[in-house]
Design a protein around this motif. Structure first.
Motif, mmCIF file in Angstrom:
data_model
loop_
_atom_site.group_PDB
_atom_site.id
_atom_site.type_symbol
_atom_site.label_atom_id
_atom_site.label_comp_id
_atom_site.label_asym_id
_atom_site.label_seq_id
_atom_site.Cartn_x
_atom_site.Cartn_y
_atom_site.Cartn_z
ATOM 1 N N LEU A 202 0.757 -1.321 0.120
ATOM 2 C CA LEU A 202 -0.086 -0.075 0.028
ATOM 3 C C LEU A 202 0.790 1.184 0.032
ATOM 4 C CD1 LEU A 202 -2.776 -1.117 2.544
ATOM 5 C CD2 LEU A 202 -2.838 -1.334 0.064
ATOM 6 N N GLU A 203 2.048 1.150 0.792
ATOM 7 C CA GLU A 203 2.852 2.524 0.744
ATOM 8 C C GLU A 203 4.164 1.800 1.101
ATOM 9 O OE1 GLU A 203 2.806 5.563 0.804
ATOM 10 O OE2 GLU A 203 0.824 6.485 1.053
ATOM 11 N N VAL A 204 5.234 2.444 0.506
ATOM 12 C CA VAL A 204 6.679 2.191 0.808
ATOM 13 C C VAL A 204 6.997 2.782 2.066
ATOM 14 C CG1 VAL A 204 7.357 1.526 -1.602
ATOM 15 C CG2 VAL A 204 7.347 3.956 -0.705
ATOM 16 N N HIS A 205 8.076 2.172 2.599
ATOM 17 C CA HIS A 205 8.405 2.538 3.896
ATOM 18 C C HIS A 205 9.912 2.532 4.122
ATOM 19 C CE1 HIS A 205 4.604 2.225 6.083
ATOM 20 N NE2 HIS A 205 4.337 1.223 5.270
ATOM 21 N N TRP A 206 10.671 3.341 4.833
ATOM 22 C CA TRP A 206 12.162 3.435 5.216
ATOM 23 C C TRP A 206 12.033 2.419 6.205
ATOM 24 C CZ3 TRP A 206 15.339 5.654 2.281
ATOM 25 C CH2 TRP A 206 14.807 6.798 1.525
ATOM 26 N N ILE A 207 12.936 1.400 5.900
ATOM 27 C CA ILE A 207 13.212 0.194 6.955
ATOM 28 C C ILE A 207 14.645 -0.045 7.249
ATOM 29 C CG2 ILE A 207 12.844 -2.218 7.407
ATOM 30 C CD1 ILE A 207 10.636 -2.259 5.492
ATOM 31 N N SER A 208 14.919 0.238 8.511
ATOM 32 C CA SER A 208 16.442 -0.182 8.971
ATOM 33 C C SER A 208 16.629 -1.438 9.531
ATOM 34 C CB SER A 208 16.976 0.995 9.912
ATOM 35 O OG SER A 208 16.357 0.918 11.085
ATOM 36 N N ARG A 209 17.523 -1.713 9.682
ATOM 37 C CA ARG A 209 17.955 -3.215 10.359
ATOM 38 C C ARG A 209 17.660 -3.067 11.922
ATOM 39 N NH1 ARG A 209 19.697 -6.739 6.746
ATOM 40 N NH2 ARG A 209 20.235 -8.384 8.593
ATOM 41 N N SER A 344 -6.937 5.258 13.696
ATOM 42 C CA SER A 344 -6.103 5.962 14.808
ATOM 43 C C SER A 344 -6.769 7.230 15.276
ATOM 44 C CB SER A 344 -4.725 6.332 14.358
ATOM 45 O OG SER A 344 -5.015 7.058 13.023
ATOM 46 N N GLN A 345 -7.738 7.696 14.469
ATOM 47 C CA GLN A 345 -8.487 9.036 14.776
ATOM 48 C C GLN A 345 -9.715 8.664 15.713
ATOM 49 O OE1 GLN A 345 -6.803 11.383 13.629
ATOM 50 N NE2 GLN A 345 -5.741 9.906 12.072
ATOM 51 N N ASP A 346 -10.053 7.146 15.988
ATOM 52 C CA ASP A 346 -11.216 7.015 17.142
ATOM 53 C C ASP A 346 -10.682 6.927 18.368
ATOM 54 O OD1 ASP A 346 -12.392 6.791 14.557
ATOM 55 O OD2 ASP A 346 -12.701 4.731 14.616
ATOM 56 N N GLN A 448 5.100 17.861 6.678
ATOM 57 C CA GLN A 448 6.006 18.482 5.285
ATOM 58 C C GLN A 448 6.794 17.396 4.660
ATOM 59 O OE1 GLN A 448 5.762 21.787 4.063
ATOM 60 N NE2 GLN A 448 4.266 22.088 5.782
ATOM 61 N N GLY A 449 6.610 16.159 5.079
ATOM 62 C CA GLY A 449 7.662 14.985 4.486
ATOM 63 C C GLY A 449 7.278 14.526 3.314
ATOM 64 N N GLY A 450 5.976 14.863 2.672
ATOM 65 C CA GLY A 450 5.674 14.357 1.324
ATOM 66 C C GLY A 450 4.962 12.906 1.606
ATOM 67 N N CYS A 451 4.217 12.635 2.586
ATOM 68 C CA CYS A 451 3.629 11.340 2.492
ATOM 69 C C CYS A 451 2.180 11.370 3.317
ATOM 70 C CB CYS A 451 4.332 10.308 3.551
ATOM 71 S SG CYS A 451 4.461 10.486 5.091
ATOM 72 N N ASP A 452 1.493 10.507 3.267
ATOM 73 C CA ASP A 452 0.252 10.541 3.958
ATOM 74 C C ASP A 452 0.241 9.307 5.043
ATOM 75 O OD1 ASP A 452 -1.558 12.491 2.867
ATOM 76 O OD2 ASP A 452 -1.846 11.120 1.171
ATOM 77 N N SER A 453 0.047 9.524 6.281
ATOM 78 C CA SER A 453 0.239 8.512 7.155
ATOM 79 C C SER A 453 -0.855 8.540 8.231
ATOM 80 C CB SER A 453 1.537 8.852 8.157
ATOM 81 O OG SER A 453 1.339 10.076 8.782
ATOM 82 N N TRP A 454 -1.014 7.646 9.400
ATOM 83 C CA TRP A 454 -2.107 7.721 10.111
ATOM 84 C C TRP A 454 -2.051 8.728 11.232
ATOM 85 C CZ3 TRP A 454 -0.907 6.874 15.401
ATOM 86 C CH2 TRP A 454 0.144 6.400 15.651
#
Length: 489
Positions: A202-209, A344-346, A448-454
Motif C-alpha cells: 500500500l505504501e513504501v516504508h523506510w526500513i532499517s535493520r 487511529s482517529q477513533d 511536510q515530509g511528502g507522505c500520508d500517514s495515520w
C-alpha cells in the motif's frame, strides 16, 4: 469529599489504564472501577498475537519507571513477554478486584446538576462516577477496507490484530494486504510454510535493520543487584530519542542534518533485496520520518524467496477464489490477511461521550480531534483522555508520555476530592494550545515530509503527534494549573 470517596471510572486496561489505576491507588484513591471489554488486561498487547509481534521501542524504556523489569529477555520485547509484564503489574498492584472484565462501555453522559458521569454498558447496566477517564488508546480498533466481493470470498480472511490461530497457513496461498509495522514482523515467519505469499504493497516504508539481541543471564543478575545499571540503560535510550531522533522529526534544521544518515542506513538494509527493480519499488520517495521508520532484519531477505511476490497495483475487488487488482490481474489466494493498521482517529470509539451541553464528543471533534495537552476537552467536565490527540511520539516511548498524563490526572482527582464539584477546561486555554501545537507541527516531517500517514486525518490535520520532546511534555503536565479550568465548588 475526600480521596477515599471520589468514584473514578477508567475505560480500558492497557498500558494507559493500568498505569493510571496504579497512580491513583498510590495517591490514596480506592473507589476505582476499570471497564474492560475483553477478558484480560493488556490492550493492544493482548489483541495482537500475530507471529513475531514485538515492540519497536527498547524494553527498558517501554515499561513503567515505577515498575522496572530486570529480566527482559531481549532488547526489543515480544508480545507474550509484554503481556505478561502488564498482567504482573495489574496483580502486583492489586488492580484485579477493580476490573470489570467482559464489560463494554457504550455511552457516558455528564449530569450537570449532580456533576457526575452516568456510564452505560452494552449489557444495559448504568453506573455513576465523579471522574471519567478514557484509556482506550489510539491503536485499539482495527481498520479493514470495505471492498466489493468481500462477503463472497470462500477462503479465510482476518485482520492481523485479530489473528486466526486455528487457520493452518501451511501450503496456503496467502495475500497480505499492507506492508507496515505488523506485516514486516509476521511475513518472515509465515512465508517458509506457505505455497505462495503475495504482498499487496500500500505504501513504501523506510526500513532499517533492527538492533535486537538477547540479554544474557548475567545481565539480569546485574540489573537485580545494581538497579542503577538498568536505570542508566533506560536513561541512555531516552537521551538517544530526545537529543538525536526527535529533533530530526520536528525542527527543519534537525531534518536536514539527519535525513542523509537515515537514508544511508535504510538503503544499506535494502541492499539485501537482490532484484534491482524490486529495490527501486521498495525505495520511498518521501522524507525519512514522515511515516514511522520501521525496523526489521528479516523482511527484505524474505522478499528474495521464490514463493514471494510484491504487488503495487491497488486491489479493486475480492473474488471468491482470490483478489483482483486495478491492472486486471486475478491473484489466486485462499487466505487474506489484512495488515492495514488501525482507526487511529477513533480515540474513544465506539463509546458515545455526551458533555455538559448535550453535545457528544464526535460532534465536538467534527473538524478534527483536539484536546488541551491531549487530556481535556471543553464542555466535558471531569473527563480526561489517556493517549489522547497529539500525544503520540514519532520517536520514543509512549509509556513515558503516559506517566506524565498519569501525574496530571492524579492532580485533577485531588482537586475533585478536595471540594471541586466539576472542572471544565477553558475554551481559550484549549484553543491557544491547539493553535500553537498545529503551528509547530506545520514544520515537522510528519506534515511536510511528502507522505500520508495515520498521523493525519482526512483534512491533512495532524491529530496524533506531539510537536515537541518527551521532556517538554513532562514539563507542561508536571503541574495542573487550576486557572486553566472553570471550577465549580
Amino acid at each position: 469529599m475526600g480521596q477515599q470517596n471520589l468514584s473514578i471510572a477508567v475505560v480500558g486496561s492497557g498500558f494507559s489504564g493500568i498505569g493510571l489505576a496504579i497512580g491513583l491507588k498510590r495517591a490514596g484513591f480506592t473507589d476505582i472501577t476499570i471497564f474492560e471489554r475483553a477478558d484480560d488486561v493488556g490492550g493492544v498487547w493482548r489483541d495482537n498475537t500475530y507471529p513475531g509481534a514485538a515492540c519497536d521501542a527498547p524494553s527498558h524504556l517501554y515499561s513503567y519507571s515505577f515498575e522496572p523489569k530486570p529480566d527482559w529477555t531481549r532488547r526489543f520485547a515480544e508480545q507474550p513477554e509484554i503481556l505478561d509484564y502488564l498482567r504482573h503489574c495489574a496483580t502486583e498492584h492489586g488492580l484485579r478486584p477493580h476490573i470489570r472484565f467482559g464489560t463494554e462501555v457504550t455511552e457516558a453522559e455528564f449530569d450537570t446538576t449532580r456533576h457526575r458521569w452516568r456510564v452505560r454498558t452494552r449489557a444495559g447496566d448504568s453506573h455513576e462516577f465523579d471522574l471519567l477517564v478514557a484509556a482506550c488508546g489510539q491503536l485499539s480498533n482495527p481498520a479493514t477496507p470495505k471492498l466489493p466481493g468481500m462477503d463472497g470470498f470462500t477462503g479465510a480472511m482476518f485482520h492481523s490484530a485479530r489473528w486466526d490461530h486455528r487457520h493452518d497457513l501451511a501450503g496456503a496461498r496467502i495475500a497480505v494486504v499492507g506492508n507496515g509495522a505488523s506485516a514486516i514482523q509476521f511475513v518472515p515467519l509465515i512465508t517458509p510454510d506457505a505455497k505462495s505469499l503475495t504482498i499487496f504493497q500500500l505504501e513504501v516504508h523506510w526500513i532499517s535493520r533492527k538492533p535486537d539481541r538477547v540479554y544474557p543471564r548475567w545481565r539480569h543478575a546485574l540489573n537485580r543487584r545494581l538497579p542503577v545499571v538498568q536505570r542508566l540503560s533506560r536513561l541512555g535510550i531516552f537521551l538517544w530519542f530526545e537529543l538525536v531522533l526527535n529533533p530530526s522529526l520536528i525542527s527543519p534544521r534537525g531534518r536536514r542534518l539527519l535525513s542523509a544518515p537515515v537514508r544511508t542506513l535504510c538503503r544499506y538494509a535494502l541492499r539485501s533485496v537482490r532484484d534491482r527493480r524490486l529495490r527501486d519499488r521498495l525505495t520511498p520517495r518521501y522524507e525519512p520520518g514522515c511515516k514511522r521508520i520501521l525496523t526489521s532484519s528479516e523482511y527484505y531477505e524474505t522478499l528474495n524467496r521464490p514463493n514471494v511476490r510484491v504487488v503495487d497495483s491497488p486491489i479493486t475487488e475480492i473474488v471468491p477464489d482470490g483478489v483482483r487488482t486495478s491492472d486486471g490481474e486475478h491473484h489466486l489466494v485462499d487466505t487474506v490477511i489484512w495488515a492495514t493498521g488501525f482507526r487511529s482517529q477513533d480515540f474513544v470509539a465506539p463509546i458515545r461521550v455526551v458533555g455538559s451541553h448535550g453535545q457528544d464528543l464526535d460532534t465536538a471533534w467534527k473538524d478534527g480531534a483536539r484536546a488541551y495537552l491531549g487530556l481535556a476537552v471543553p464542555g466535558f467536565p471531569n473527563f480526561f483522555l489517556m493517549y489522547g490527540p497529539n500525544t503520540n511520539v514519532g520517536s520514543g516511548s509512549i509509556v513515558h508520555m503516559l506517566e506524565s498524563q498519569i501525574a496530571y490526572v492524579v492532580q485533577a482527582a485531588r482537586l475533585l476530592a478536595g471540594g471541586v464539584a466539576s472542572m471544565d477546561v477553558r475554551e481559550d486555554v484549549h484553543d491557544r494550545f491547539d493553535a500553537a501545537a498545529q503551528h509547530r507541527l506545520g514544520t515537522s516531517v510528519w506534515n511536510q515530509g511528502g507522505c500520508d500517514s495515520w498521523y493525519l486525518d482526512a483534512d491533512h490535520r495532524n491529530t496524533n503527534n506531539w510537536p515537541g520532546s518527551m521532556t517538554g511534555y513532562r514539563r507542561r503536565t508536571r503541574r495542573l494549573d487550576p486557572a486553566d479550568y472553570r471550577l465549580q465548588h
